[in-house]
Design a protein around this motif. Structure first.
Motif, PDB file in Angstrom:
ATOM      1  N   HIS A 330     -10.653  13.915  23.592  1.00  0.00           N
ATOM      2  CA  HIS A 330      -9.273  14.294  23.877  1.00  0.00           C
ATOM      3  C   HIS A 330      -9.211  14.978  25.237  1.00  0.00           C
ATOM      4  CE1 HIS A 330      -5.270  15.978  23.540  1.00  0.00           C
ATOM      5  NE2 HIS A 330      -5.097  15.393  22.361  1.00  0.00           N
ATOM      6  N   SER A 331      -8.249  14.548  26.054  1.00  0.00           N
ATOM      7  CA  SER A 331      -8.156  15.064  27.426  1.00  0.00           C
ATOM      8  C   SER A 331      -7.994  16.580  27.481  1.00  0.00           C
ATOM      9  CB  SER A 331      -6.981  14.390  28.151  1.00  0.00           C
ATOM     10  OG  SER A 331      -6.896  14.836  29.481  1.00  0.00           O
ATOM     11  N   SER A 332      -7.328  17.157  26.473  1.00  0.00           N
ATOM     12  CA  SER A 332      -7.075  18.601  26.501  1.00  0.00           C
ATOM     13  C   SER A 332      -8.354  19.424  26.373  1.00  0.00           C
ATOM     14  CB  SER A 332      -6.102  18.993  25.384  1.00  0.00           C
ATOM     15  OG  SER A 332      -6.688  18.774  24.111  1.00  0.00           O
ATOM     16  N   ARG A 333      -9.443  18.825  25.875  1.00  0.00           N
ATOM     17  CA  ARG A 333     -10.706  19.556  25.750  1.00  0.00           C
ATOM     18  C   ARG A 333     -11.502  19.570  27.054  1.00  0.00           C
ATOM     19  NH1 ARG A 333     -12.695  15.754  21.165  1.00  0.00           N
ATOM     20  NH2 ARG A 333     -10.892  15.788  19.760  1.00  0.00           N
ATOM     21  N   SER A 334     -11.141  18.697  27.978  1.00  0.00           N
ATOM     22  CA  SER A 334     -11.881  18.597  29.234  1.00  0.00           C
ATOM     23  C   SER A 334     -11.784  19.892  30.022  1.00  0.00           C
ATOM     24  CB  SER A 334     -11.338  17.437  30.067  1.00  0.00           C
ATOM     25  OG  SER A 334     -11.454  16.222  29.353  1.00  0.00           O
ATOM     26  N   HIS A 335     -12.902  20.322  30.577  1.00  0.00           N
ATOM     27  CA  HIS A 335     -12.988  21.512  31.421  1.00  0.00           C
ATOM     28  C   HIS A 335     -12.654  22.795  30.667  1.00  0.00           C
ATOM     29  CE1 HIS A 335     -11.961  18.736  35.116  1.00  0.00           C
ATOM     30  NE2 HIS A 335     -12.926  18.243  34.345  1.00  0.00           N
ATOM     31  N   SER A 336     -12.632  22.742  29.351  1.00  0.00           N
ATOM     32  CA  SER A 336     -12.287  23.925  28.563  1.00  0.00           C
ATOM     33  C   SER A 336     -13.543  24.666  28.127  1.00  0.00           C
ATOM     34  CB  SER A 336     -11.474  23.529  27.328  1.00  0.00           C
ATOM     35  OG  SER A 336     -12.251  22.733  26.449  1.00  0.00           O
ATOM     36  N   ALA A 337     -13.390  25.945  27.787  1.00  0.00           N
ATOM     37  CA  ALA A 337     -14.508  26.719  27.241  1.00  0.00           C
ATOM     38  C   ALA A 337     -14.907  26.152  25.882  1.00  0.00           C
ATOM     39  CB  ALA A 337     -14.114  28.181  27.113  1.00  0.00           C
ATOM     40  N   ASN A 338     -16.218  26.164  25.614  1.00  0.00           N
ATOM     41  CA  ASN A 338     -16.744  25.645  24.345  1.00  0.00           C
ATOM     42  C   ASN A 338     -16.287  24.213  24.092  1.00  0.00           C
ATOM     43  OD1 ASN A 338     -17.894  28.185  24.053  1.00  0.00           O
ATOM     44  ND2 ASN A 338     -16.249  28.932  22.721  1.00  0.00           N
ATOM     45  N   GLU A 339     -16.379  23.413  25.122  1.00  0.00           N
ATOM     46  CA  GLU A 339     -16.011  21.997  25.059  1.00  0.00           C
ATOM     47  C   GLU A 339     -16.757  21.297  23.918  1.00  0.00           C
ATOM     48  OE1 GLU A 339     -16.475  18.033  27.942  1.00  0.00           O
ATOM     49  OE2 GLU A 339     -16.907  20.033  28.720  1.00  0.00           O
ATOM     50  N   PHE A 340     -16.083  20.372  23.249  1.00  0.00           N
ATOM     51  CA  PHE A 340     -16.726  19.661  22.138  1.00  0.00           C
ATOM     52  C   PHE A 340     -16.148  18.269  21.996  1.00  0.00           C
ATOM     53  CE2 PHE A 340     -12.893  21.348  20.184  1.00  0.00           C
ATOM     54  CZ  PHE A 340     -12.477  20.325  19.337  1.00  0.00           C
ATOM     55  N   ILE A 341     -16.857  17.454  21.237  1.00  0.00           N
ATOM     56  CA  ILE A 341     -16.361  16.168  20.788  1.00  0.00           C
ATOM     57  C   ILE A 341     -16.701  16.053  19.307  1.00  0.00           C
ATOM     58  CG2 ILE A 341     -18.483  14.872  21.341  1.00  0.00           C
ATOM     59  CD1 ILE A 341     -16.573  12.576  22.278  1.00  0.00           C
ATOM     60  N   TYR A 342     -15.820  15.471  18.522  1.00  0.00           N
ATOM     61  CA  TYR A 342     -16.135  15.249  17.109  1.00  0.00           C
ATOM     62  C   TYR A 342     -17.236  14.208  16.997  1.00  0.00           C
ATOM     63  CZ  TYR A 342     -12.081  17.942  15.547  1.00  0.00           C
ATOM     64  OH  TYR A 342     -11.184  18.958  15.289  1.00  0.00           O
ATOM     65  N   LEU A 343     -18.171  14.435  16.094  1.00  0.00           N
ATOM     66  CA  LEU A 343     -19.279  13.503  15.910  1.00  0.00           C
ATOM     67  C   LEU A 343     -18.777  12.100  15.571  1.00  0.00           C
ATOM     68  CD1 LEU A 343     -21.617  15.872  13.870  1.00  0.00           C
ATOM     69  CD2 LEU A 343     -21.981  15.105  16.225  1.00  0.00           C
ATOM     70  N   ARG A 344     -17.731  12.032  14.745  1.00  0.00           N
ATOM     71  CA  ARG A 344     -17.203  10.728  14.347  1.00  0.00           C
ATOM     72  C   ARG A 344     -16.625   9.962  15.538  1.00  0.00           C
ATOM     73  NH1 ARG A 344     -11.910  11.451  14.860  1.00  0.00           N
ATOM     74  NH2 ARG A 344     -11.023  13.521  14.396  1.00  0.00           N
ATOM     75  N   GLU A 345     -16.231  10.687  16.587  1.00  0.00           N
ATOM     76  CA  GLU A 345     -15.606  10.028  17.725  1.00  0.00           C
ATOM     77  C   GLU A 345     -16.585   9.147  18.496  1.00  0.00           C
ATOM     78  OE1 GLU A 345     -11.887  12.702  19.200  1.00  0.00           O
ATOM     79  OE2 GLU A 345     -13.845  13.642  19.506  1.00  0.00           O
ATOM     80  N   ILE A 346     -17.877   9.457  18.429  1.00  0.00           N
ATOM     81  CA  ILE A 346     -18.857   8.596  19.088  1.00  0.00           C
ATOM     82  C   ILE A 346     -18.882   7.233  18.400  1.00  0.00           C
ATOM     83  CG2 ILE A 346     -21.262   8.329  19.781  1.00  0.00           C
ATOM     84  CD1 ILE A 346     -19.736  10.630  21.141  1.00  0.00           C
TER      85      ILE A 346
END
Length: 361
Positions: A330-346
């Motif tokens: 999600h674009s809103s997570r980019s450059h944010s503190a504690n950035e993450f991606i959901y495992l399912r998203e891969i």
């Protein structure tokens, strides 16, 4: 005798490999212009699968096994550089942490998840002999700073590209257009004088007049996909001491440009309407798009995706071919503190890319 590996099993293994690579990328600092070590990790991914590759500075690229110059080529591209972590991080940005079905770490969302999903997709199609298209995978550097030693440097070495998929976090939705970027350095000129007397011409006041125009002007032509051009004054600097009327005021304008105007036309309109001196840092980062009826867009729509126009700039800006921005995260997570991606998203990224391309190639 061992049974042949089914496409489903192969996809599952490649998804697991993509997640493992993402964790190693997170653990390896790769600030823009400092991507040497992550480039080696990407080389390792190809070497482990006996996929020949080439390297130009910190850009790595590979062609499908049965590459045919007579066929059109699809470019899969994402970047492996990151911004520097901001001071609000409470986790170690270089420690990949799985927690609450998320993978935390710098670059996990922007754009590591997209990159590894595209690399897994490329590996999935790498040895297929019957494709109507070639596929080229390019892992590029310096995207975060729009550097000249990233994808722009690599393009002359690549075969002609029919269309491209650029991996950026879009929740796998289809960004069929992207705004271009102009950065303008402006200088309002005045005449120095003593602040206590009616002397000089205050450059700040001149700048205020111009900034007011910039903050209220609306370009007449509005893009049906990207909306209006957006002007934002983001930096201003003037004066040396309290009792001196400043003779110069410098300010910077961030301009997000649509396909309705060339970058040169935007500069000309601004120069015609403000008194300040205007200098463009470059006219390289142009708007990008792909027709809504393009087969790859139609393939995404058939999977239930939606189209939209993206306000942010990516490596699409240096491509002259039709290009689609699409990727997990999600674009809103980019450059944010504690950035993450959901495992399912891969897994969703790998599956989405494969299913879209299968309808085209």
């Amino acid at each position: 005798m061992s049974q042949p590996v089914t496409p489903a099993v192969r996809q599952t293994q490649l998804t697991a490999d993509a997640l493992d690579l993402l964790k190693r990328l997170i653990a390896t600092p790769s600030f823009s212009r400092e991507e040497t070590q992550t480039a080696r990790l990407i080389e390792d991914f190809f070497q482990q699968r006996s996929i020949p590759f080439e390297r130009l500075k910190n850009n790595i690229w590979a062609k499908n096994q049965h590459f045919d110059p007579a066929k059109p080529t699809i470019l899969l591209n994402s970047h492996h550089d990151t911004v520097k972590p901001n001071t609000s991080w409470t986790l170690d940005p270089f420690t990949p942490l799985e927690q609450d079905d998320k993978l935390f770490g710098l670059g996990s969302n922007d754009a590591g998840g997209c990159l590894v999903s595209l690399m897994a997709t490329f590996a999935y199609f790498y040895d297929r002999p019957d494709m109507a298209y070639n596929i080229v995978m390019a892992a590029s550097a310096e995207e975060e700073i729009s550097g000249r030693d990233g994808l722009e440097l690599l393009l002359p070495d690549l075969p002609p590209v029919s269309f491209a998929i650029v991996g950026e976090p879009t929740e796998m939705q289809l960004a069929i257009a992207e705004k271009g970027l102009l950065v303008l350095d402006c200088v309002a000129h005045g005449v120095s004088g003593h602040a206590a007397r009616d002397e000089g011409e205050n450059a700040i006041y001149k700048a205020i007049k111009d900034i007011n125009w910039l903050s209220t002007y609306q370009f007449p032509n509005v893009s049906p996909t990207l909306g209006p051009i957006k002007l934002s004054v983001t930096i201003i600097n003037a004066g040396t001491q309290h009792n001196v009327v400043p003779d110069k005021c410098q300010f910077t304008v961030d301009v997000r440009v649509t396909e309705q105007y060339t970058l040169e036309e935007v500069i000309a309109i601004i120069r015609e309407n403000i008194e300040s001196e205007v200098t463009a840092r470059s006219v390289r980062l142009t708007p990008s798009s792909i027709p809504a009826d393009h087969p790859i867009v139609q393939a995404g729509l058939a999977l239930g995706r939606t189209t939209y126009g993206s306000p942010t700039t990516s490596d699409q800006a240096v491509l002259s071919c039709p290009s689609l921005k699409c990727g997990p995260g999600h674009s809103s997570r980019s450059h944010s503190a504690n950035e993450f991606i959901y495992l399912r998203e891969i897994g969703e990224g790998v599956d989405g890319y494969i299913r879209m391309l299968e309808q085209v190639i």
